[in-house]
Design a protein around this motif. Structure first.
Motif, short mmCIF file in Angstrom:
data_model
loop_
_atom_site.label_atom_id
_atom_site.label_comp_id
_atom_site.label_asym_id
_atom_site.label_seq_id
_atom_site.Cartn_x
_atom_site.Cartn_y
_atom_site.Cartn_z
N ILE A 188 -9.74 -14.16 -12.21
CA ILE A 188 -9.73 -15.59 -12.53
C ILE A 188 -8.44 -16.20 -12.00
N LEU A 189 -8.59 -17.20 -11.16
CA LEU A 189 -7.44 -17.89 -10.58
C LEU A 189 -7.67 -19.40 -10.69
N GLY A 190 -6.71 -20.10 -11.25
CA GLY A 190 -6.85 -21.54 -11.40
C GLY A 190 -8.03 -21.95 -12.26
N GLY A 191 -8.40 -21.07 -13.20
CA GLY A 191 -9.54 -21.36 -14.07
C GLY A 191 -10.88 -21.08 -13.44
N VAL A 192 -10.89 -20.54 -12.23
CA VAL A 192 -12.14 -20.29 -11.49
C VAL A 192 -12.39 -18.79 -11.41
N SER A 193 -13.60 -18.38 -11.75
CA SER A 193 -13.99 -16.97 -11.65
C SER A 193 -14.35 -16.67 -10.20
N ILE A 194 -13.70 -15.66 -9.62
CA ILE A 194 -13.84 -15.36 -8.20
C ILE A 194 -14.46 -13.97 -8.03
N PRO A 195 -15.55 -13.86 -7.29
CA PRO A 195 -16.18 -12.54 -7.07
C PRO A 195 -15.24 -11.61 -6.32
N PHE A 196 -14.96 -10.45 -6.91
CA PHE A 196 -14.09 -9.45 -6.28
C PHE A 196 -14.28 -8.15 -7.02
N ASN A 197 -13.95 -7.03 -6.37
CA ASN A 197 -14.16 -5.73 -7.02
C ASN A 197 -13.05 -5.36 -7.99
N LYS A 198 -12.02 -6.21 -8.08
CA LYS A 198 -10.93 -5.97 -9.03
C LYS A 198 -10.54 -7.29 -9.68
N GLY A 199 -9.84 -7.18 -10.80
CA GLY A 199 -9.30 -8.35 -11.46
C GLY A 199 -7.85 -8.12 -11.81
N LEU A 200 -7.24 -9.10 -12.45
CA LEU A 200 -5.82 -9.01 -12.79
C LEU A 200 -5.65 -8.51 -14.21
N LEU A 201 -4.65 -7.63 -14.37
CA LEU A 201 -4.38 -7.00 -15.65
C LEU A 201 -3.36 -7.82 -16.42
N GLY A 202 -3.67 -8.08 -17.70
CA GLY A 202 -2.74 -8.85 -18.52
C GLY A 202 -3.25 -8.99 -19.93
N HIS A 203 -2.40 -9.53 -20.81
CA HIS A 203 -2.75 -9.71 -22.21
C HIS A 203 -3.80 -10.80 -22.37
N SER A 204 -3.66 -11.87 -21.59
CA SER A 204 -4.64 -12.95 -21.59
C SER A 204 -5.66 -12.66 -20.49
N ASP A 205 -6.23 -13.71 -19.91
CA ASP A 205 -7.13 -13.47 -18.78
C ASP A 205 -6.35 -13.21 -17.49
N ALA A 206 -5.01 -13.23 -17.58
CA ALA A 206 -4.11 -12.88 -16.47
C ALA A 206 -4.26 -13.81 -15.27
N ASP A 207 -4.52 -15.07 -15.53
CA ASP A 207 -4.63 -16.06 -14.44
C ASP A 207 -3.23 -16.35 -13.92
N VAL A 208 -2.85 -15.64 -12.88
CA VAL A 208 -1.47 -15.68 -12.38
C VAL A 208 -1.08 -17.07 -11.88
N LEU A 209 -2.03 -17.80 -11.32
CA LEU A 209 -1.73 -19.14 -10.83
C LEU A 209 -1.39 -20.08 -11.98
N ILE A 210 -2.18 -20.05 -13.03
CA ILE A 210 -1.94 -20.94 -14.17
C ILE A 210 -0.65 -20.55 -14.88
N HIS A 211 -0.35 -19.26 -14.95
CA HIS A 211 0.90 -18.83 -15.58
C HIS A 211 2.12 -19.36 -14.82
N ALA A 212 2.04 -19.36 -13.48
CA ALA A 212 3.15 -19.90 -12.69
C ALA A 212 3.28 -21.40 -12.92
N ILE A 213 2.16 -22.10 -13.01
CA ILE A 213 2.19 -23.55 -13.24
C ILE A 213 2.75 -23.85 -14.63
N ILE A 214 2.34 -23.07 -15.62
CA ILE A 214 2.87 -23.25 -16.98
C ILE A 214 4.39 -23.10 -16.99
N ASP A 215 4.89 -22.07 -16.33
CA ASP A 215 6.34 -21.87 -16.29
C ASP A 215 7.05 -23.01 -15.56
N ALA A 216 6.43 -23.53 -14.52
CA ALA A 216 7.03 -24.66 -13.80
C ALA A 216 7.12 -25.89 -14.70
N LEU A 217 6.06 -26.16 -15.45
CA LEU A 217 6.05 -27.32 -16.35
C LEU A 217 7.05 -27.14 -17.48
#
Length: 396
Positions: free
Chosen positions: A256-285
């Motif tokens: 999941i990137l930017g709130g969008v589910s993307i077809p891929f054979n792997k995903g991102l590991l994290g406590h939440s849904d691990a949306d790395v793009l949104i996490h970077a935006i949150i930190d910027a804000l």
């Protein structure tokens, strides 16, 4: 529920002295851009069909490319000789599995996302609904010779606007019946009425004017100026912040990137849904407002954030900024990933982020790049994201 929009911009602008009113500038911005921005801010509306004059499809597509870049779910189609035929062409361009269709005049640039969403809600309950405002003036009916024949009770009179929202099956049936009978109506609601459906009125706005003649232009600019003034933004108070985040790629995880589910054979590991793009935006804000970082507000030791959508966290951060008297100016972000190729998903990401934050899509930019096989991203071990955000303090 699937909602779509048909924006009608296929008129000949005869009362505008031949000037295409859709590209007429209001406070430096084209009329049609205000309208599209309002609909693009409603992330649940997709696709958007833009009905344009026959022969002008390439002109509008070129403008969309220039103004929005990749414009994904905006479909451009040709109109007909009458507005009613243009709407029908737009309806036919939609997927047949739509639940709700919102029909709007492209030349009503003062429409708001809330007004659009109110129409969707009303149509989902009642099947057909139109924006309208109560008549303020006394209305008299003439006898055809310019003598008063009857004074109408304004208690029951409403001035009809767009957006007009319908269940897809209702509006398609209404238009098909009108076509079969050779009936030409003044709006889409009257077609639904003739087809036997009750149409619900919901409150529009007196400022939701249609640009029809040159006299409407200064009125619209004054309304836009008032809207800007009421935002009370002090441009001197601009601040900026940066954000950076990395998550490891793992099997059996959704990507999941930017709130969008993307077809891929792997995903991102994290406590939440691990949306790395949104996490970077949150930190910027948060950085721009000097409010710490994402770990301070949403720690990974708190089980309430386990597998939570990062879009919910972004909405909470936006609420936090608003409570502190800040508004967001713009966001610019970059995703670093070797695979998958993200170009087809950039537009949905921008729409999703803008919708959650209540921004115009032009205030949100998302890019994607690779590292040419170098580093952890190049080895497909993880995905990273950088973000920059600007905010400003509103006047007290």
């Amino acid at each position: 529920m699937k909602a779509a929009a048909v924006i009608v911009s296929a008129g000949k602008s005869q009362r505008m002295n031949g000037v295409d009113k859709q590209f007429l500038k209001l406070c430096g911005k084209p009329v049609i851009a205000y309208t599209l921005d309002a609909f693009l801010a409603c992330n649940d509306i997709t696709p958007i069909v833009l009905v344009v004059p026959d022969g002008s499809i390439s002109v509008y597509r070129n403008w969309l490319n220039k103004y929005y870049g990749f414009y994904g779910d905006i479909i451009v189609t040709a109109g007909g000789a009458e507005r009613q035929y243009s709407v029908l062409n737009g309806l036919r361009a939609l997927p047949e599995d739509m639940d709700i269709v919102v029909i709007h005049d492209g030349a009503r640039p003062m429409v708001t996302p809330k007004l659009i969403e109110d129409g969707i809600e009303a149509a989902s309950k009642f099947g057909a609904a139109v924006a309208a405002v109560p008549i303020k003036d006394t209305v008299k009916q003439s006898d055809g010779q310019h003598f008063v024949e009857h004074t109408l009770s304004r208690e029951t009179l409403w001035s009809i606007q767009t957006p007009q929202s319908f269940r897809y099956d209702i509006i398609m049936r209404a238009h098909t019946l009108a076509m079969e009978q050779g009936y030409l109506g003044t709006d889409d609601a009257v077609l639904a009425e003739r087809a036997g459906y009750r149409v619900k009125l919901f409150m529009g706005g007196y400022e939701n004017i249609k640009i029809t003649t040159p006299d409407d232009v200064p009125v619209a600019e004054a309304l836009l100026g008032q809207r800007h003034y009421e935002s009370r933004v002090d441009s001197v108070g601009y601040r900026s912040g940066t954000g950076y985040d990395v998550h490891r790629l793992a099997d059996d995880r959704p990507l999941i990137l930017g709130g969008v589910s993307i077809p891929f054979n792997k995903g991102l590991l994290g406590h939440s849904d691990a949306d790395v793009l949104i996490h970077a935006i949150i930190d910027a804000l948060l950085g721009a407002a000097s409010l710490g970082d994402i770990g301070r507000h949403f720690p990974d030791t708190d089980d309430s954030y386990k597998d939570i959508s990062s879009m919910r966290l972004l909405r909470e951060v936006n609420n936090l900024l608003e409570s502190g008297g800040y508004v967001i100016g713009n966001i610019d972000a970059t995703i670093i990933a070797e695979y998958p190729k993200l170009a087809p998903y950039i537009w949905p990401m921008r729409r999703c982020i803008a919708s959650v934050l209540g921004l115009n899509i032009g205030q949100v930019n998302v890019k994607a790049t690779t590292t040419e096989g170098l580093g952890f991203a190049g080895r497909q071990e993880g995905i990273a994201a950088h973000a920059v955000a600007s905010i400003c303090k509103t006047r007290e």
